[in-house]
Enzyme design. Sequence first.
Site, short mmCIF file in Angstrom:
data_model
loop_
_atom_site.label_atom_id
_atom_site.label_comp_id
_atom_site.label_asym_id
_atom_site.label_seq_id
_atom_site.Cartn_x
_atom_site.Cartn_y
_atom_site.Cartn_z
CG ASP A 86 -2.18 2.77 6.23
OD1 ASP A 86 -2.57 3.85 6.71
OD2 ASP A 86 -2.59 2.30 5.16
CG ASP A 92 -1.56 1.26 1.58
OD1 ASP A 92 -2.26 1.77 0.69
OD2 ASP A 92 -1.39 1.78 2.70
CG ASP A 111 -1.57 7.73 0.24
OD1 ASP A 111 -2.31 7.49 -0.74
OD2 ASP A 111 -0.63 8.54 0.18
C1 XBP Z 1 -5.26 6.35 0.68
C2 XBP Z 1 -6.40 7.05 0.06
C3 XBP Z 1 -6.14 8.12 -0.99
C4 XBP Z 1 -5.37 9.28 -0.37
C5 XBP Z 1 -5.51 10.53 -1.19
O1 XBP Z 1 -4.70 5.50 -0.31
O2 XBP Z 1 -7.53 6.74 0.38
O3 XBP Z 1 -7.39 8.55 -1.45
O4 XBP Z 1 -5.95 9.58 0.91
O5 XBP Z 1 -5.07 10.28 -2.52
P1 XBP Z 1 -3.92 4.10 0.09
P2 XBP Z 1 -6.00 10.75 -3.74
O6 XBP Z 1 -4.76 3.01 -0.54
O7 XBP Z 1 -2.56 4.25 -0.51
O8 XBP Z 1 -3.87 4.00 1.61
O9 XBP Z 1 -6.48 12.15 -3.41
O10 XBP Z 1 -5.12 10.68 -4.95
O11 XBP Z 1 -7.12 9.74 -3.75
MG MG Z 2 -3.01 3.24 3.26
#
Ligand code: XBP
Ligand code: MG
Length: 263
Positions: free
Chosen positions: A184, A10, A12
């Site tokens: 996470d 993953d 973020d």
């Molecule tokens: C986390 C998310 C993303 C980010 C924002 O992604 O939900 O939407 O918060 O990015 P991950 P965008 O699956 O990596 O934890 O504004 O490009 O959506």
């Molecule tokens: Mg994430």
Amino acid sequence: MSKLQALIFDVDGTLADTERDGHRIAFNQTFAEVGLGWSWSIELYRELLAIAGGKERIKAYIHQYCPEFEPPADLQGWIANLHQAKTNHYRQLVLKGEISLRTGVRRLIEEARQQQIRLAIATTSTLDNVTALLETNLAPDSPSWFEVIAAGDVIPNKKPAPDIYKYVLQTMHLQPEECLAIEDSHQGLKSATQAGIKTVITLNAYTQTDDFSGAALVLDHLGEPGLPFRVLGGSAGTATYFNVALAKSLLGDYSPFQGYEAQ
Ligand code: XBP
Ligand code: MG
């Protein structure tokens, strides 16, 4: 031959702590730029993170918090433009080096490459955000280290739906039992485990109270040889940092390190 063929990361909250001081700031910069008078506090953003996807998050915010907002005729198009501006702000933050990789991420990725463990990414975030984070923090050519970077709208249903992980498996022609996901959040855990993939959690300030039932291992971070992780769920045997040997043991492979309990 080890069952472990690939690690699926993953982005973020996992590769880097991008949300509080990255995405949230980029959203607020964009809202200010267009004079919307919206500002997402740290606490409000915690709540909004329950909605995966920046565009979906903006739409949910309007519906939940902006009853007086008069939506334009093409609300979807308007949100898409606003979100593109936000992505541009986020990329600038990343390219300035304001977001760094989490503990142990670089070490684990480099070890996996040395041991021919295939790499992939499964993220809700926008592809441009991911490449900026990798190129700035890992290496200019590091996006090519990942056979698949499955990001954003490449699939119809975002996390917690399993679509993004199923997309990675299909593209890499791998079975779920041959992979380990590193996530996470509860959303990410649900997405990966519904795709049949064992999942390791490295939690963070926004996700520390999430429900991680079903995770193979819950850690505070991946650790480093001189910086042991804390095991908050599951068993890491005698390991003090997450490496390929521990990943293999979680898939029930033989591990040269004694004391592991195969999951
Ligand atoms: C986390 C998310 C993303 C980010 C924002 O992604 O939900 O939407 O918060 O990015 P991950 P965008 O699956 O990596 O934890 O504004 O490009 O959506
Ligand atoms: Mg994430």
